[in-house]
Design a protein around this motif. Structure first.
Motif, short mmCIF file in Angstrom:
data_model
loop_
_atom_site.label_atom_id
_atom_site.label_comp_id
_atom_site.label_asym_id
_atom_site.label_seq_id
_atom_site.Cartn_x
_atom_site.Cartn_y
_atom_site.Cartn_z
N HIS A 96 33.24 14.03 3.77
CA HIS A 96 34.14 14.94 3.07
C HIS A 96 35.55 14.95 3.64
O HIS A 96 36.46 15.51 3.05
CB HIS A 96 33.56 16.35 3.04
CG HIS A 96 32.41 16.48 2.09
ND1 HIS A 96 31.12 16.26 2.47
CD2 HIS A 96 32.38 16.78 0.78
CE1 HIS A 96 30.32 16.41 1.43
NE2 HIS A 96 31.07 16.73 0.39
N LEU A 97 35.76 14.35 4.79
CA LEU A 97 37.10 14.24 5.34
C LEU A 97 38.00 13.34 4.51
O LEU A 97 39.21 13.52 4.44
CB LEU A 97 37.05 13.72 6.79
CG LEU A 97 36.61 14.72 7.84
CD1 LEU A 97 36.47 14.02 9.19
CD2 LEU A 97 37.59 15.87 7.94
N ARG B 159 42.12 16.76 -1.28
CA ARG B 159 42.06 18.16 -1.71
C ARG B 159 43.22 18.48 -2.65
O ARG B 159 44.22 17.78 -2.66
CB ARG B 159 42.13 19.09 -0.50
CG ARG B 159 41.09 18.83 0.54
CD ARG B 159 39.74 19.28 0.04
NE ARG B 159 38.75 19.08 1.09
CZ ARG B 159 37.62 18.46 0.90
NH1 ARG B 159 37.32 18.00 -0.26
NH2 ARG B 159 36.77 18.31 1.88
N PHE B 160 43.08 19.55 -3.38
CA PHE B 160 44.18 20.01 -4.22
C PHE B 160 44.25 21.52 -4.13
O PHE B 160 43.27 22.20 -3.86
CB PHE B 160 44.02 19.56 -5.67
CG PHE B 160 42.91 20.25 -6.39
CD1 PHE B 160 43.16 21.38 -7.15
CD2 PHE B 160 41.62 19.79 -6.32
CE1 PHE B 160 42.14 22.02 -7.82
CE2 PHE B 160 40.59 20.43 -6.98
CZ PHE B 160 40.86 21.55 -7.73
N GLY C 13 35.94 13.67 -6.98
CA GLY C 13 36.42 15.03 -7.09
C GLY C 13 37.57 15.16 -8.06
O GLY C 13 37.91 14.24 -8.78
N ALA C 14 38.20 16.31 -8.06
CA ALA C 14 39.27 16.60 -9.00
C ALA C 14 40.61 16.33 -8.34
O ALA C 14 40.76 16.42 -7.13
CB ALA C 14 39.21 18.06 -9.43
N LYS C 15 41.58 16.02 -9.15
CA LYS C 15 42.94 15.88 -8.65
C LYS C 15 43.87 16.69 -9.55
O LYS C 15 43.56 16.94 -10.72
CB LYS C 15 43.37 14.43 -8.57
CG LYS C 15 43.49 13.73 -9.91
CD LYS C 15 43.93 12.31 -9.71
CE LYS C 15 44.10 11.64 -11.06
NZ LYS C 15 44.53 10.26 -10.94
#
Length: 166
Positions: A17-18, A22-23, A162-164
């Protein structure tokens, strides 16, 4: 032996997960943009029409006062109460319509599914905060007002990790 494998699994999960980007949305300046009108249910086909489950919208002219929305909510949140409406709002013989307490509502959509008359659906309006519990109780007159939802940020889920922010 079991403790060592547990620690290795935890470290492996953390390391994976590193690398995920992230957003952050700068709320309230930036808000999520949703496609469509909100969650609805088509009783003729028995299919839920996909959409975001936010604040409810009530069509007074479709509501018959059957109380099915209230009955559907009984075992979940008990957020819907049927209340007497004034004569100018009276569109059914019983003169009662749903009133929703958003302090109790869990936004499950069962009330929308239970309504066979298309009188209730859920909008994309998710901003329901207030300074008092009484302000979270929406009367049938308040539920009839279409929310003014202004959205300027969009989540794009095209990356499998994931999302961006788009």
């Amino acid at each position: 032996m079991g403790t060592a494998t547990g620690i290795i699994k935890a470290l492996n999960s953390g390391i994976k997960h590193l690398a995920v980007k992230r957003f952050t949305l700068r709320y309230p300046e930036q808000k999520l943009k949703f496609v469509g009108d909100g969650y609805q249910f088509d009783p003729t086909t028995g299919v839920g029409i996909a959409g975001y489950k936010g604040r409810h919208m009530l069509f007074h002219d479709h509501c018959t006062g059957c109380q099915l929305c209230s009955i559907a909510c009984e075992g979940v949140a008990e957020a819907i109460a049927m209340v007497k409406v004034q004569e100018e709002w009276k569109h059914n013989k019983k003169g009662i319509m749903p009133q929703i307490d958003y302090g109790k509502c869990v936004f499950c959509g069962l009330c929308v599914d239970a309504c066979p008359f298309y009188a209730l659906y859920m909008t994309n309006d998710y901003e329901l905060s207030s300074f008092s519990k009484e302000a979270l109780i929406y009367t049938p007159a308040q539920l009839q007002v279409k929310p003014n939802v202004q959205q300027d940020a969009e989540l794009i889920f095209d990356d499998p990790r994931g999302a961006k922010h788009g």
